[in-house]
Each structure stands twice: as C-alpha cells, then as structure tokens.
Design an enzyme around this catalytic site. Structure first.
Site, short mmCIF file in Angstrom:
data_model
loop_
_atom_site.label_atom_id
_atom_site.label_comp_id
_atom_site.label_asym_id
_atom_site.label_seq_id
_atom_site.Cartn_x
_atom_site.Cartn_y
_atom_site.Cartn_z
N THR A 129 -76.58 22.52 25.63
CA THR A 129 -75.48 21.77 26.23
C THR A 129 -76.05 20.84 27.30
OG1 THR A 129 -73.90 23.52 25.82
CG2 THR A 129 -73.46 22.15 27.74
N GLY A 156 -70.92 30.76 26.45
CA GLY A 156 -69.60 30.30 26.88
C GLY A 156 -68.59 31.40 27.11
N ARG A 171 -63.24 27.08 17.58
CA ARG A 171 -63.70 27.78 18.80
C ARG A 171 -63.96 26.76 19.93
NH1 ARG A 171 -68.62 27.44 22.13
NH2 ARG A 171 -68.95 29.46 23.06
N VAL A 172 -63.48 27.08 21.11
CA VAL A 172 -63.78 26.27 22.28
C VAL A 172 -64.43 27.18 23.30
CG1 VAL A 172 -62.83 24.85 24.14
CG2 VAL A 172 -61.84 24.71 21.84
N GLY A 173 -65.58 26.76 23.82
CA GLY A 173 -66.29 27.58 24.81
C GLY A 173 -65.92 27.17 26.23
N ASP A 174 -66.81 27.49 27.14
CA ASP A 174 -66.56 27.19 28.56
C ASP A 174 -66.64 25.70 28.89
OD1 ASP A 174 -69.46 27.50 27.94
OD2 ASP A 174 -69.67 26.78 30.01
#
Ligand code: ASP
Length: 303
Positions: free
Chosen positions: A167, A221, A195-198
C-alpha cells in the site's frame, strides 16, 4: 511554515530483490511532491503527485500492479484527508480507475459525501472528467501469475514472496500550514470481491487533523481497523508536548504500532507528520519502504 513531506510504499517482508525498485519509487514520489511544496504549492497537490507516482509503479500495491482479488480483478481503494476541515474524500472497490487518489481528491473537493464505492464512484469519476480504463489495464503479469498459483493451491504466502503487500501513502504540510494525508491500495491478494480494508476508512488507514498531525497506515487491514490506527496515532500526537519535536513524533508512531501489536497481534506500519511537520514512522514488519525530505531539503529513503 516550513513545508514537510513523508511517504511510504508499504510495510511487509520486502525481499532484497525488490529493495532498489522500492527505493527508487519512493525517491521519485518525494521529488515530485517536494518540487510542488518548494515552489509554494499546496500540500494537497504534493500528496496527490507523490501518490500518483507510487500508484503507477507496479512494485507497489496500488493502482497499476495491484494484487488481484479472488475473481482475478484489481479492486482499488483510496482516501485523501484535509487536516483543517477534517473532511475526507474516499473511494473503494474501483475496477476502472488508474489513479484512485485522483478520484479521492475529486470526492474531497466536489462531492457532498465523503466516500463513494464501486459503480457509483466510477460514475462520479466519469462526471468529473476522469477517464475510465479497462480492468486489464491495471493487471501486471507478475500479479496474474501469483493469482493463478493461488487459484490452484489456495492462497499461500509462498506465492507472494516479493509482492505480498505494498500500500502507498503520503503526508504533507505546506507553507500555509495546510496538512493533508493520503492512502491508496489494491488491498490484499485473493481478497473476496467487495472486501474493503482499512486504507480508505477515515481514522483507520488515514487521518489528518491540523491540531494534532496526519497519518497514513499500511499492514493487515482487518487488524488496523480494530484499533483505528491512524486516529490512534493522531491522538498520541495530540498529547505530545506543547512544542512537539522529532522525538515526540517518533514516539507517537511507535506507540500506535505497539497498540496494533498488543491488541491484535498483527503487523503493520505508519508514517506521520505532527502539526509542526516533524516526521515520524514505525513498523513491526521486517521492512517498510518509506522516505521523507529532511530539514536541509535532502531526500532520505529507507527500506
Ligand atoms: N492495509 C491494506 C489493506 O488491508 C494492505 C496493506 O497495507 O498492505 O487493504
């Protein structure tokens, strides 16, 4: 105000073979962002320019060269946050946008909302004059190869040596005292579609508050979200001495990563600038790619 800039290209077990590419990507990003700040430009322009360079570089997991999800597609997330207004612009699960940070900025500046996802985000991109690309344009051979191995034999770390994470993020303070942070990611390899992470979540992967400082995170995440790591680091900055210094900035970064380790047993890292522009960073992974511009204007990078 003295301008300041710090960037990262992910915290993970970066192999020796990827170190030169990570360093050179960080250097190019810092050079671009610093050129803007030195010429009196805004912190927002500086972080956008720096992150675009990192997104375009396939050694990092953002934009072109991102990890593929379980369906074999790139899905990107990004956020930009303004420390003065506490407003963010965030986007998630993009499949047709080359530079997600540019769209995050458009959301920050031109959208009544703070986060848009999927088709709605891409429709907004089109309306804002951002050209959409074909999903294949974001995929590199290396990522497709790792993904096809994962498909045959379940996702295994061994297939991801050399491109496990990465990232990217940037934090800048400009001459006018404006403080901005940004984070952009392709997320984790073989993630479930949707999916969505931090990374694009305010307070988790990114936070900026001119009264405290600004932060961009990287790492696992699902754990970073649990401790709202960027806001946690900003809160440590808030309780720094009245005149914060490099020491207190570094201490805040370390304390936040310690919370991550203690409360989630996960790994990650972060970069930050306190409200005066003092840089700090910390990670509990073997390596993190990062860099900043030193007070004499010299570029420092490390992996
Ligand atoms: N934090 C990112 C995510 O979970 C991954 C990373 O930083 O490498 O999506």
């Amino acid at each position: 105000m003295k301008p300041s800039l710090i960037i990262h290209g992910g915290a993970w077990d970066i192999p020796d073979s990827a170190v030169p590419a990570c360093k050179s990507g960080c250097e190019r990003a810092l050079t671009a962002g610093w050129g803007i700040l030195q010429a009196g430009g805004s912190a927002l322009d500086a972080i956008e320019a720096a992150v675009v360079i990192l997104e375009d570089d396939p050694v990092f997991d953002a934009g072109y060269g991102s990890h593929l999800n379980l369906d074999g597609r790139v899905e990107c997330d990004a956020i930009v946050m303004d420390g003065a207004t506490l407003r963010a612009g965030a986007v998630a699960t993009l499949q047709h946008v080359r530079n997600p940070v540019r769209l995050a900025r458009k959301v920050l500046e031109n959208c009544p909302h703070m986060m848009l996802v999927a088709e709605g985000a891409e429709r907004f991109a089109h309306e804002q004059g951002i050209k959409l690309c074909a999903p294949e344009d974001l995929i590199t051979d290396a990522e497709r190869e790792a993904w096809s191995k994962c498909k045959i034999d379940k996702h295994a770390a061994a297939f991801h040596r050399g491109h496990e994470q990465g990232t990217v993020g940037a934090v800048a303070l400009d001459r006018d005292g404006r403080l901005f942070a940004a984070t952009s990611t392709g997320g984790t390899c073989c993630k479930l579609p949707g999916r969505v992470g931090d990374s694009p979540l305010i307070g988790c992967g990114c936070y900026a508050d001119s009264e405290a400082g600004a932060v961009s995170c990287t790492g696992y995440g699902e754990a970073i979200m649990k401790i709202v790591m960027a806001k946690t680091a900003a809160d440590f900055l808030r309780s720094a001495p009245e005149v914060p210094d490099t020491h207190s900035a570094m201490a805040a970064a370390r304390q936040a990563v310690q919370v991550l380790a203690r409360r989630t047993h996960a790994t990650g890292g972060l970069i930050l600038l306190d409200r005066q522009g003092n840089p700090g960073w910390a990670f509990n992974t073997p390596r993190m790619a990062f860099g900043y511009v030193q007070t004499d204007g010299a570029i420092f990078t490390a992996v």
